[in-house]
Design a protein around this motif. Structure first.
Motif, PDB file in Angstrom:
ATOM      1  N   ALA A   1     -35.998 -55.816 -98.713  1.00  0.00           N
ATOM      2  CA  ALA A   1     -35.916 -57.251 -98.445  1.00  0.00           C
ATOM      3  C   ALA A   1     -36.917 -58.023 -99.294  1.00  0.00           C
ATOM      4  O   ALA A   1     -36.627 -59.126 -99.773  1.00  0.00           O
ATOM      5  CB  ALA A   1     -36.149 -57.524 -96.967  1.00  0.00           C
ATOM      6  N   MET A   2     -38.109 -57.467 -99.480  1.00  0.00           N
ATOM      7  CA  MET A   2     -39.111 -58.143-100.304  1.00  0.00           C
ATOM      8  C   MET A   2     -38.656 -58.212-101.759  1.00  0.00           C
ATOM      9  O   MET A   2     -38.870 -59.225-102.441  1.00  0.00           O
ATOM     10  CB  MET A   2     -40.446 -57.411-100.202  1.00  0.00           C
ATOM     11  CG  MET A   2     -41.614 -58.209-100.767  1.00  0.00           C
ATOM     12  SD  MET A   2     -41.938 -59.712 -99.795  1.00  0.00           S
ATOM     13  CE  MET A   2     -42.916 -60.662-100.945  1.00  0.00           C
ATOM     14  N   ALA A   3     -38.016 -57.151-102.225  1.00  0.00           N
ATOM     15  CA  ALA A   3     -37.502 -57.166-103.588  1.00  0.00           C
ATOM     16  C   ALA A   3     -36.419 -58.244-103.739  1.00  0.00           C
ATOM     17  O   ALA A   3     -36.370 -58.941-104.754  1.00  0.00           O
ATOM     18  CB  ALA A   3     -36.937 -55.793-103.949  1.00  0.00           C
ATOM     19  N   ALA A   4     -35.573 -58.374-102.724  1.00  0.00           N
ATOM     20  CA  ALA A   4     -34.535 -59.410-102.765  1.00  0.00           C
ATOM     21  C   ALA A   4     -35.168 -60.799-102.755  1.00  0.00           C
ATOM     22  O   ALA A   4     -34.709 -61.713-103.455  1.00  0.00           O
ATOM     23  CB  ALA A   4     -33.588 -59.250-101.587  1.00  0.00           C
ATOM     24  N   PHE A   5     -36.228 -60.959-101.989  1.00  0.00           N
ATOM     25  CA  PHE A   5     -36.943 -62.242-101.936  1.00  0.00           C
ATOM     26  C   PHE A   5     -37.524 -62.578-103.304  1.00  0.00           C
ATOM     27  O   PHE A   5     -37.390 -63.707-103.793  1.00  0.00           O
ATOM     28  CB  PHE A   5     -38.039 -62.159-100.879  1.00  0.00           C
ATOM     29  CG  PHE A   5     -38.848 -63.423-100.729  1.00  0.00           C
ATOM     30  CD1 PHE A   5     -38.439 -64.429 -99.861  1.00  0.00           C
ATOM     31  CD2 PHE A   5     -40.019 -63.614-101.448  1.00  0.00           C
ATOM     32  CE1 PHE A   5     -39.176 -65.605 -99.717  1.00  0.00           C
ATOM     33  CE2 PHE A   5     -40.766 -64.772-101.310  1.00  0.00           C
ATOM     34  CZ  PHE A   5     -40.343 -65.770-100.444  1.00  0.00           C
ATOM     35  N   ASP A   6     -38.161 -61.618-103.917  1.00  0.00           N
ATOM     36  CA  ASP A   6     -38.796 -61.858-105.221  1.00  0.00           C
ATOM     37  C   ASP A   6     -37.774 -62.157-106.310  1.00  0.00           C
ATOM     38  O   ASP A   6     -38.053 -62.923-107.245  1.00  0.00           O
ATOM     39  CB  ASP A   6     -39.642 -60.641-105.625  1.00  0.00           C
ATOM     40  CG  ASP A   6     -40.890 -60.494-104.774  1.00  0.00           C
ATOM     41  OD1 ASP A   6     -41.353 -61.510-104.210  1.00  0.00           O
ATOM     42  OD2 ASP A   6     -41.395 -59.363-104.662  1.00  0.00           O
ATOM     43  N   ALA A   7     -36.587 -61.556-106.202  1.00  0.00           N
ATOM     44  CA  ALA A   7     -35.585 -61.692-107.259  1.00  0.00           C
ATOM     45  C   ALA A   7     -34.652 -62.874-107.030  1.00  0.00           C
ATOM     46  O   ALA A   7     -33.861 -63.219-107.922  1.00  0.00           O
ATOM     47  CB  ALA A   7     -34.760 -60.407-107.363  1.00  0.00           C
ATOM     48  N   ALA A   8     -34.723 -63.518-105.879  1.00  0.00           N
ATOM     49  CA  ALA A   8     -33.757 -64.563-105.530  1.00  0.00           C
ATOM     50  C   ALA A   8     -33.824 -65.734-106.496  1.00  0.00           C
ATOM     51  O   ALA A   8     -34.906 -66.206-106.835  1.00  0.00           O
ATOM     52  CB  ALA A   8     -34.010 -65.037-104.107  1.00  0.00           C
ATOM     53  N   ASP A   9     -32.643 -66.207-106.914  1.00  0.00           N
ATOM     54  CA  ASP A   9     -32.589 -67.381-107.791  1.00  0.00           C
ATOM     55  C   ASP A   9     -31.881 -68.557-107.120  1.00  0.00           C
ATOM     56  O   ASP A   9     -31.514 -69.525-107.789  1.00  0.00           O
ATOM     57  CB  ASP A   9     -31.891 -67.035-109.111  1.00  0.00           C
ATOM     58  CG  ASP A   9     -30.437 -66.613-108.921  1.00  0.00           C
ATOM     59  OD1 ASP A   9     -29.985 -66.521-107.761  1.00  0.00           O
ATOM     60  OD2 ASP A   9     -29.757 -66.378-109.941  1.00  0.00           O
ATOM     61  N   ASN A  10     -31.694 -68.462-105.805  1.00  0.00           N
ATOM     62  CA  ASN A  10     -31.127 -69.590-105.058  1.00  0.00           C
ATOM     63  C   ASN A  10     -31.618 -69.515-103.619  1.00  0.00           C
ATOM     64  O   ASN A  10     -32.067 -68.462-103.148  1.00  0.00           O
ATOM     65  CB  ASN A  10     -29.597 -69.614-105.129  1.00  0.00           C
ATOM     66  CG  ASN A  10     -28.967 -68.370-104.543  1.00  0.00           C
ATOM     67  OD1 ASN A  10     -28.902 -68.211-103.320  1.00  0.00           O
ATOM     68  ND2 ASN A  10     -28.485 -67.473-105.403  1.00  0.00           N
TER      69      ASN A  10
END
Length: 880
Positions: A707-716
């Motif tokens: 989940a943290m990786a998804a947070f860091d990579a989010a572009d929207n």
């Protein structure tokens, strides 16, 4: 603030005004604390009214500065003015006359956000339901329709734009420091639709060509620097205008349509004729700050307010008891618009979830009331899920009963017959009865009886005779003020699904079923199908054709058959949801008793199979993966509820499903659409599925890394907030979660709407001490108690969206809400009362929590100087 809390208004007491208003000419000289309002009102005595009848106008915290009759001062002995009423005696008996009323008001200090107020330097009005009386003395009721002319005078330095209803007549400078604008609305309207805006705002413009070839100027006003975030709202407006022409043949009727977005607003938006005022959260959107849900809400609410132009404005309601006539009908219209713009089954599932989460508990508690109530103490408290959402369901049932063709004929007749009227439910139903030839008198009980009907369903398969019998029985429990109920007309869409997945096409005997709909009109009815080749599975209440609860002993195998084969997507979801609900209710009870839970593998198997089914649209699969919420489980249990047991059981099921489908969820979590962000329904569905899968995959991982990786990579914002919610819900104590919350706040420190998300996400974090986090956030620098959005995000998010955290056994959650309600009530009673409704189901809790909740409610009732809004809610909760 009004404190007279004892008056009860009754539908049966309605009578028209003694005097008829023909025109009102308003002049405003805007000033933050000394706005001068001059109102010239043309009236005449209604036929048959006594010559000595008094003219009684409404007011609210007003001070009369001047009063004239036909241009001459009225003798003070001939009138009585209080803050709440203006009574004038000895008026002309037979000829039209003109009353001129002058008041001075203070928009800057109007914290109620009703009437004329000032927010971030912008003058703004909100007059529904009874805000116009805070501006000037007038007949502030919906059946008084008049033509309005409005002149606005203001300092150029603070008001670049001066806006009101209708078409612009003139504008220009008065002198070096002031300018003015005059607007005229040729369509008679009630005072609640009056609007005025003055301020220095940014603007985007477009145009729309109507079906008759007229060009309409479209303007959306926002705070400077946010113009690029209003484009989607403009697009939604143009699609709404086109849809209303194509589906209902309704054309816009002014030269200009305007929307103004403000940050301090009690409601979502307001349909003032030609000048809609919006809470800016339902106008502003870009990928960085708005989620897919925000885009969908903007589309729906823009449409809703535009559709009010006919269902609410051109045809308004005779009195506030008829509120559902404009709101329920217009919600139905915006629902069908969104269904046409997006996935109809997925949109319908979202509507069902909303109805069950908010309206069903309202029906089952002390705040229960009919779609059209017969009494009220404070009308602001009847802008409810029952009036809006159940009101929409009632209109939907009319269409189900009549069919699409006769429904359209009824709507056409309604628009033709009542254009320019203040109408009633009886007027509305009469149009459908006349257009279709159907008797709707029994159906009309849906408007007058409170509560959610229950329908028990049993089936009997005769293999030898190849007959299948369906027996339905209706019941309706007592509700406050309605101990006994009459039998309803309940339309239940159905299908018989054969073992091979096909549908049996035969019709049952009798005249009580047609076009795939059972018409349950008696206590108990049976429907027999003949020539059925094999035992079928009954799919009942397809599409949620009636807002009822279904009691049916249906096996898990039958539910799975429906979930796999039903041609109705909503029925497939309902079958999945029913299986999950049954398991979670039983698991919650076992948790409470300290017993081991049975395996949820069968449930996990069907959920994972559904998630993997590429033939299903991603948005549907995301809905299927969303387990019933804790509040849904509590509603099904019904009484003696222990929120901690529900939370524990649901988490156990989440974990088992996550482990079972770990590989599938890991794959789907990375399947969000590639490329530039688009708010399209297709891409939004893909992101919804990826977000649902991420929640399960993170649980299966047992840590916050994914989940943290998804947070860091989010572009929207959609993906960013999905990841943050996974972190806060599944790993609230993790260091990564704290880091993500800090990063989010830092990144969006200057964006109020994004910060509202930050507050709301924390308000809904699990834990018995979440109330302490909420108390700390209440004292944070960014928390503004005067801003309804901010208050709703934190206090509302905690009390209405966090069943476990709010309903802690210690009662700290209730005490926190009680303190805040009492405090907010001093400034904004409407907001305080709506927050308080979060406690509507307190009597369904276990005894210890019930007592803590009762004590908190009593503390509110005993507070000094409660508003009628809050007093009404707390009294009904304690006494109902």
């Amino acid at each position: 603030m009004r404190t007279e809390t004892g008056q009860v208004f009754k539908l049966k007491d309605y009578r028209p005004t003694d005097f008829v208003v023909e025109r009102i000419d308003l002049t405003f000289e805007l000033d933050p604390t000394q706005t001068r309002v001059v109102s010239r009102i043309s009236l005449q005595r209604r036929d048959g009214v006594a010559a000595d009848a008094e003219l009684v106008f409404d007011g609210d915290e007003l001070s009369l500065e001047g009063l004239q009759l036909d241009g001459r001062d009225i003798d003070p002995a001939l009138y009585t003015a209080t803050p709440d009423t203006l009574t004038i005696r000895e008026l002309p008996a037979s000829v039209p006359f003109e009353i001129t009323v002058t008041t001075v008001i203070s928009p800057q200090t109007n914290t109620q956000l009703m009437g004329l107020y000032r927010t971030n330097g912008v003058y703004c009005t909100q007059c529904e339901a009874q805000g116009f009386r805070r501006i000037t003395y007038f007949y502030d009721r919906p059946d008084v329709l008049a033509v309005y002319s409005v002149t606005i005078i203001a300092r150029k330095s603070e008001t670049r734009y001066l806006l009101s209803n209708g078409n612009l007549v003139s504008s220009g400078s008065l002198d070096e420091g002031r300018h003015c604008a005059t607007w005229f609305d040729p369509h008679p309207k009630p005072s609640y639709l009056f609007a005025l805006v003055g301020g220095d705002l940014g603007l985007i413009e477009d145009s729309f060509t109507t079906m008759s070839g007229r060009e309409v100027a479209l303007k959306i006003y926002v705070e400077h620097g946010k113009e690029n975030r209003a484009g989607y709202a403009m697009d939604a407006l143009k699609r709404s205008m086109k849809w209303d022409e194509e589906v209902y043949g309704l054309e816009y009727d002014l030269d200009i349509f305007q929307i103004v977005a403000v940050s301090d607003f009690n409601m979502g938006a307001m349909e003032n004729k030609g000048l809609n005022v919006f809470n800016d959260k339902y106008v502003l959107a870009d990928p960085e700050t708005a989620t897919d849900a925000d885009y969908a809400n903007i589309e729906a609410i823009i449409a809703h307010e535009y559709f009010h132009n006919w269902t609410g404005n051109r045809i308004t309601c005779r009195d506030w008891f008829q509120l559902c006539l404009k709101e329920g009908l217009t919600v139905y219209r915006d629902h069908t618009f969104s269904a046409d713009q997006r996935s109809a089954p997925v949109k319908r599932i979202a509507e069902i979830r909303l109805l069950k989460a908010h309206q069903f508990p309202e029906d089952a508690g002390p705040l229960a009331h009919p779609v059209r109530p017969e009494t009220y103490r404070e009308i602001n408290n009847f802008y409810t899920a029952t009036v809006y959402e159940k009101g929409s369901e009632v209109v939907r049932m009319i269409r189900t009963i009549l069919g699409a063709e006769d429904f359209r004929k009824g709507m056409d007749l309604y628009f033709e017959r009542h254009d320019g009227d203040a109408a009633t439910i009886e007027d509305f139903l009469a149009c459908f009865a006349e257009a279709s030839g159907r008797d709707l008198r029994q159906f009309a009980l849906w408007y007058s009886q409170a509560g959610t009907p229950s329908v028990s369903v049993s089936t009997d398969w005769n293999e030898a005779g190849h007959t299948f019998k369906v027996t339905l029985e209706q019941s309706l429990a007592a509700t406050p003020g309605q101990p006994r109920k009459a039998l309803m007309h309940i339309p239940l869409a159905y299908g018989l699904i054969l073992p091979d997945g096909s549908e049996f096409a035969g019709q049952p005997s009798g005249n009580d079923a047609e076009n795939g709909v059972f018409h349950l009109t008696r206590r108990k009815q049976s429907f027999t199908f003949t020539g059925v080749p094999e035992r079928p599975v009954l799919s009942i209440n397809r599409g949620f054709s009636a807002p009822v609860t279904i009691a049916m002993e249906q096996s898990a195998a039958d539910l799975a058959h429906i979930a796999r084969h039903d041609s109705d997507g909503v029925a497939r979801w309902q079958a999945l949801n029913e299986q999950a609900t049954r398991y979670l209710v039983e698991a919650s009870k076992l948790c409470r008793d300290g017993r081991n839970l049975p395996s949820a593998q069968k449930l996990a198997e069907i959920l994972v199979a559904t998630a993997s089914d590429e033939s299903l649209e991603p948005a549907f699969r995301a809905q299927a993966l969303a387990l019933p919420a804790e509040s849904d489980i509590a509603r099904e249990i019904g009484s003696n509820i222990d929120p901690d047991s529900i939370h524990a059981a649901r988490n156990a099921v989440l974990s088992e499903v996550a482990r079972f489908g770990a590989d599938v969820f890991a794959r789907l979590a990375g399947a969000a659409p590639e490329g530039a962000y688009s708010p399209s329904a297709e891409d939004a569905g893909k992101r919804a599925l990826a977000g649902a899968a991420l929640a399960y995959a993170a649980i299966a991982d047992g840590g916050p890394g994914r989940a943290m990786a998804a947070f860091d990579a989010a572009d929207n914002m959609t993906v960013l907030s999905q990841a943050l919610q996974v972190l806060t819900q599944s790993f609230p104590a993790a260091a990564e979660t704290a880091d993500a919350l800090t990063a989010f706040r830092t990144r969006f420190s200057g964006d109020p709407l994004a910060l509202d998300k930050w507050y709301a996400i924390q308000a809904m974090m699990p834990g018995k001490t979440t109330w302490r986090r909420v108390e700390e956030l209440l004292d944070s620098p960014d928390f503004d108690r005067s801003n309804p959005n901010r208050v709703r995000s934190l206090i509302g998010g905690f009390s209405a969206g966090n069943p476990t955290g709010f309903n802690v056994a210690s009662g700290d959650g209730y005490r926190l809400l009680a303190r805040e309600v009492i405090d907010i009530d001093k400034r904004n009673p409407q907001l305080a009362a709506r927050l308080l409704t979060a406690m509507r189901s307190w009597r369904s809790l276990e005894a210890g929590r019930q007592e803590q909740a009762r004590l908190a409610l009593v503390s509110i009732r005993e507070a000094a100087n409660l508003s009628p809004d809050v007093s009404d809610i707390v009294d009904r909760m304690l006494d109902g």
